[in-house]
Design a protein around this motif. Structure first.
Motif, PDB file in Angstrom:
ATOM      1  N   PRO A  56      36.047 -17.909 -38.481  1.00  6.72           N
ATOM      2  CA  PRO A  56      34.960 -18.303 -37.576  1.00  6.72           C
ATOM      3  C   PRO A  56      34.547 -19.747 -37.858  1.00  6.72           C
ATOM      4  O   PRO A  56      34.589 -20.203 -39.000  1.00  6.72           O
ATOM      5  CB  PRO A  56      33.842 -17.316 -37.924  1.00  6.72           C
ATOM      6  N   MET A  57      34.164 -20.453 -36.811  1.00  6.69           N
ATOM      7  CA  MET A  57      33.823 -21.872 -36.941  1.00  6.69           C
ATOM      8  C   MET A  57      32.320 -22.078 -36.871  1.00  6.69           C
ATOM      9  O   MET A  57      31.643 -21.424 -36.079  1.00  6.69           O
ATOM     10  CB  MET A  57      34.473 -22.678 -35.810  1.00  6.69           C
ATOM     11  N   MET A  58      31.839 -23.021 -37.667  1.00  6.54           N
ATOM     12  CA  MET A  58      30.447 -23.436 -37.536  1.00  6.54           C
ATOM     13  C   MET A  58      30.329 -24.209 -36.226  1.00  6.54           C
ATOM     14  O   MET A  58      31.273 -24.888 -35.804  1.00  6.54           O
ATOM     15  CB  MET A  58      30.022 -24.324 -38.713  1.00  6.54           C
ATOM     16  N   GLY A  84      30.744 -11.728 -23.321  1.00  8.67           N
ATOM     17  CA  GLY A  84      31.396 -10.881 -24.314  1.00  8.67           C
ATOM     18  C   GLY A  84      32.690 -11.440 -24.877  1.00  8.67           C
ATOM     19  O   GLY A  84      33.496 -10.692 -25.439  1.00  8.67           O
ATOM     20  N   LEU A  85      32.898 -12.745 -24.736  1.00  9.69           N
ATOM     21  CA  LEU A  85      34.155 -13.350 -25.177  1.00  9.69           C
ATOM     22  C   LEU A  85      34.066 -13.990 -26.560  1.00  9.69           C
ATOM     23  O   LEU A  85      35.090 -14.195 -27.214  1.00  9.69           O
ATOM     24  CB  LEU A  85      34.623 -14.383 -24.144  1.00  9.69           C
ATOM     25  N   VAL A  86      32.847 -14.322 -26.986  1.00 10.56           N
ATOM     26  CA  VAL A  86      32.644 -14.844 -28.339  1.00 10.56           C
ATOM     27  C   VAL A  86      31.459 -14.129 -28.963  1.00 10.56           C
ATOM     28  O   VAL A  86      30.654 -13.510 -28.270  1.00 10.56           O
ATOM     29  CB  VAL A  86      32.387 -16.379 -28.377  1.00 10.56           C
ATOM     30  N   GLU A  87      31.394 -14.217 -30.282  1.00 10.48           N
ATOM     31  CA  GLU A  87      30.235 -13.672 -30.984  1.00 10.48           C
ATOM     32  C   GLU A  87      29.789 -14.680 -32.030  1.00 10.48           C
ATOM     33  O   GLU A  87      30.588 -15.423 -32.588  1.00 10.48           O
ATOM     34  CB  GLU A  87      30.548 -12.317 -31.620  1.00 10.48           C
ATOM     35  N   ARG A  88      28.483 -14.679 -32.249  1.00 12.54           N
ATOM     36  CA  ARG A  88      27.882 -15.543 -33.263  1.00 12.54           C
ATOM     37  C   ARG A  88      27.580 -14.713 -34.497  1.00 12.54           C
ATOM     38  O   ARG A  88      27.200 -13.553 -34.386  1.00 12.54           O
ATOM     39  CB  ARG A  88      26.581 -16.141 -32.748  1.00 12.54           C
ATOM     40  N   VAL A 100      30.938 -19.035 -35.149  1.00 10.90           N
ATOM     41  CA  VAL A 100      31.343 -18.457 -33.873  1.00 10.90           C
ATOM     42  C   VAL A 100      32.807 -18.052 -33.964  1.00 10.90           C
ATOM     43  O   VAL A 100      33.616 -18.754 -34.577  1.00 10.90           O
ATOM     44  CB  VAL A 100      31.172 -19.484 -32.733  1.00 10.90           C
ATOM     45  N   SER A 101      33.132 -16.933 -33.346  1.00 12.58           N
ATOM     46  CA  SER A 101      34.524 -16.495 -33.267  1.00 12.58           C
ATOM     47  C   SER A 101      34.754 -15.778 -31.945  1.00 12.58           C
ATOM     48  O   SER A 101      33.804 -15.361 -31.277  1.00 12.58           O
ATOM     49  CB  SER A 101      34.871 -15.566 -34.440  1.00 12.58           C
ATOM     50  N   LEU A 102      36.014 -15.652 -31.586  1.00 14.39           N
ATOM     51  CA  LEU A 102      36.365 -14.899 -30.384  1.00 14.39           C
ATOM     52  C   LEU A 102      36.262 -13.404 -30.661  1.00 14.39           C
ATOM     53  O   LEU A 102      36.595 -12.945 -31.753  1.00 14.39           O
ATOM     54  CB  LEU A 102      37.800 -15.215 -29.953  1.00 14.39           C
ATOM     55  N   THR A 103      35.835 -12.666 -29.669  1.00 14.78           N
ATOM     56  CA  THR A 103      35.904 -11.211 -29.737  1.00 14.78           C
ATOM     57  C   THR A 103      37.336 -10.801 -29.385  1.00 14.78           C
ATOM     58  O   THR A 103      38.155 -11.649 -28.967  1.00 14.78           O
ATOM     59  CB  THR A 103      34.938 -10.571 -28.724  1.00 14.78           C
ATOM     60  N   ASP A 104      37.644  -9.532 -29.504  1.00 21.45           N
ATOM     61  CA  ASP A 104      38.970  -9.057 -29.088  1.00 21.45           C
ATOM     62  C   ASP A 104      39.198  -9.342 -27.603  1.00 21.45           C
ATOM     63  O   ASP A 104      40.282  -9.767 -27.198  1.00 21.45           O
ATOM     64  CB  ASP A 104      39.124  -7.561 -29.375  1.00 21.45           C
ATOM     65  N   ALA A 105      38.157  -9.137 -26.813  1.00 21.66           N
ATOM     66  CA  ALA A 105      38.262  -9.428 -25.372  1.00 21.66           C
ATOM     67  C   ALA A 105      38.478 -10.927 -25.147  1.00 21.66           C
ATOM     68  O   ALA A 105      39.241 -11.329 -24.262  1.00 21.66           O
ATOM     69  CB  ALA A 105      37.013  -8.959 -24.636  1.00 21.66           C
ATOM     70  N   GLY A 106      37.823 -11.747 -25.943  1.00 19.37           N
ATOM     71  CA  GLY A 106      37.991 -13.193 -25.844  1.00 19.37           C
ATOM     72  C   GLY A 106      39.397 -13.632 -26.196  1.00 19.37           C
ATOM     73  O   GLY A 106      39.977 -14.499 -25.536  1.00 19.37           O
ATOM     74  N   ARG A 107      39.964 -13.028 -27.236  1.00 18.04           N
ATOM     75  CA  ARG A 107      41.345 -13.354 -27.631  1.00 18.04           C
ATOM     76  C   ARG A 107      42.322 -12.993 -26.506  1.00 18.04           C
ATOM     77  O   ARG A 107      43.205 -13.762 -26.160  1.00 18.04           O
ATOM     78  CB  ARG A 107      41.727 -12.652 -28.928  1.00 18.04           C
TER      79      ARG A 107
END
Length: 151
Positions: A56-58, A84-88, A100-107
């Motif tokens: 996850p990236m700052m 619903g594509l990323v989560e904090r 921040v990172s991608l959710t499974d749906a985002g990936r």
């Protein structure tokens, strides 16, 4: 144009040509993403940065990588989060630091978009072969290295 034209003028014209090619390419990609995936180039760019990050990236790292302000990155991340594509993830030690990172749906969404994006870029530059691509990349690296040396 010949070698009688001052080098500074030739460099300026080269810069303008680079801008024209970049803008035309971005416009085609924006249109493709809008029509095919109902998304924007900034959303795609944020998702690409997150997809290519091993962790996850700052937010500050994300905005730095994308060459945009923290506010611009936050606006895009807010919309991606709403979809619903990323989560904090707030950090336990300092709740002000958010990763921040991608959710499974985002990936999955990014992977689908990336296939078409690569095809579009390939089509745009289809007249360039391996040697030309290598030459352009080498020349741009030299220009980039020169910029880094002048800092």
């Amino acid at each position: 144009m010949n070698h009688e034209t001052p080098l500074s003028r030739r460099r300026l014209r080269t810069w303008l040509r680079l801008l024209r090619v970049t803008r035309a390419t971005e416009n085609r990609l924006r249109e493709y993403l809008r029509l095919t995936h109902e998304t924007t180039l900034p959303r795609f760019d944020v998702m690409a940065a997150l997809y290519n990050s091993e962790e996850p990236m700052m937010m500050s790292e994300l905005s730095k990588r994308l060459l945009v302000s923290n506010g611009n990155a936050s606006t895009v991340v807010n919309r991606l989060e709403k979809d619903g594509l990323v989560e904090r993830q707030a950090q336990e030690k300092d709740r002000r630091v958010v990763k921040v990172s991608l959710t499974d749906a985002g990936r999955a969404t990014f992977q689908a978009q990336a296939v078409g994006h690569e095809k579009m870029v390939n089509d745009i530059f289809e007249t360039l072969g391996h040697e030309e691509i290598d030459m352009i990349r080498d020349l741009l690296r030299r220009a980039e290295d020169r910029k880094a040396q002048s800092k």
